[in-house]
Design an enzyme around this catalytic site. Structure first.
Site, PDB file in Angstrom:
ATOM      1  N   CYS A  33       0.825  -1.218   0.000  1.00  0.00           N
ATOM      2  CA  CYS A  33       0.000   0.000   0.000  1.00  0.00           C
ATOM      3  C   CYS A  33       0.851   1.257   0.000  1.00  0.00           C
ATOM      4  O   CYS A  33       0.334   2.355  -0.222  1.00  0.00           O
ATOM      5  CB  CYS A  33      -0.937   0.010   1.199  1.00  0.00           C
ATOM      6  N   CYS A 102      -2.409  -3.814   8.630  1.00  0.00           N
ATOM      7  CA  CYS A 102      -1.953  -2.467   9.004  1.00  0.00           C
ATOM      8  C   CYS A 102      -1.347  -2.471  10.405  1.00  0.00           C
ATOM      9  O   CYS A 102      -0.419  -1.717  10.689  1.00  0.00           O
ATOM     10  CB  CYS A 102      -3.097  -1.471   8.948  1.00  0.00           C
TER      11      CYS A 102
END
Ligand code: FES
Length: 121
Positions: A33, A102
């Site tokens: 990402c 994350c």
């Protein structure tokens, strides 16, 4: 989709910033990402006295870094090294499955900052 705790830490993140004379700095990124997380620690007598972070990333990455800093302050180096991304997710009251990765950044950033501290010592 997100717990109240995630929203709280995303909209009002704790310990944001940097530490000018940090004893250790860890920077990690997620290649997929492109998000980046940087953690600064101040250590005294083997205890993490202060920690600050800067995260250029998604809301879940910001919320996990924020709560991770709260979990680390006041801990010994050994205790801080045992904080896993699962513990961070649990403290946030859970994360949607596709956002669990994350939280890995937070665990890695703490470890990277401690590694840097150890290397400098
Ligand atoms: Fe990149 Fe969350 S999507 S860390």
């Amino acid at each position: 989709m997100y717990s109240d705790k995630v929203m709280d830490h995303f909209t009002n993140p704790r310990n944001v910033g940097d530490i000018k004379d940090a004893d250790g700095i860890g920077e990690v990124g997620n290649a997929k990402c492109g998000d980046i997380m940087k953690m600064y620690i101040k250590v005294e007598d083997n205890i993490i006295k202060d920690i600050k972070f800067k995260t250029f990333g998604c809301g879940a990455a910001i919320a996990t870094s924020s709560i991770a800093t709260e979990m680390v302050i006041g801990k010994t180096i050994d205790e801080a090294l045992k904080i896993t991304n699962n513990a961070v997710v649990e403290a946030l009251g859970g994360l949607p499955h596709e956002k669990v990765h994350c939280s890995v950044l937070a665990e890695q950033a703490i470890k990277a900052a401690i590694d840097d501290y150890m290397a400098k010592k």
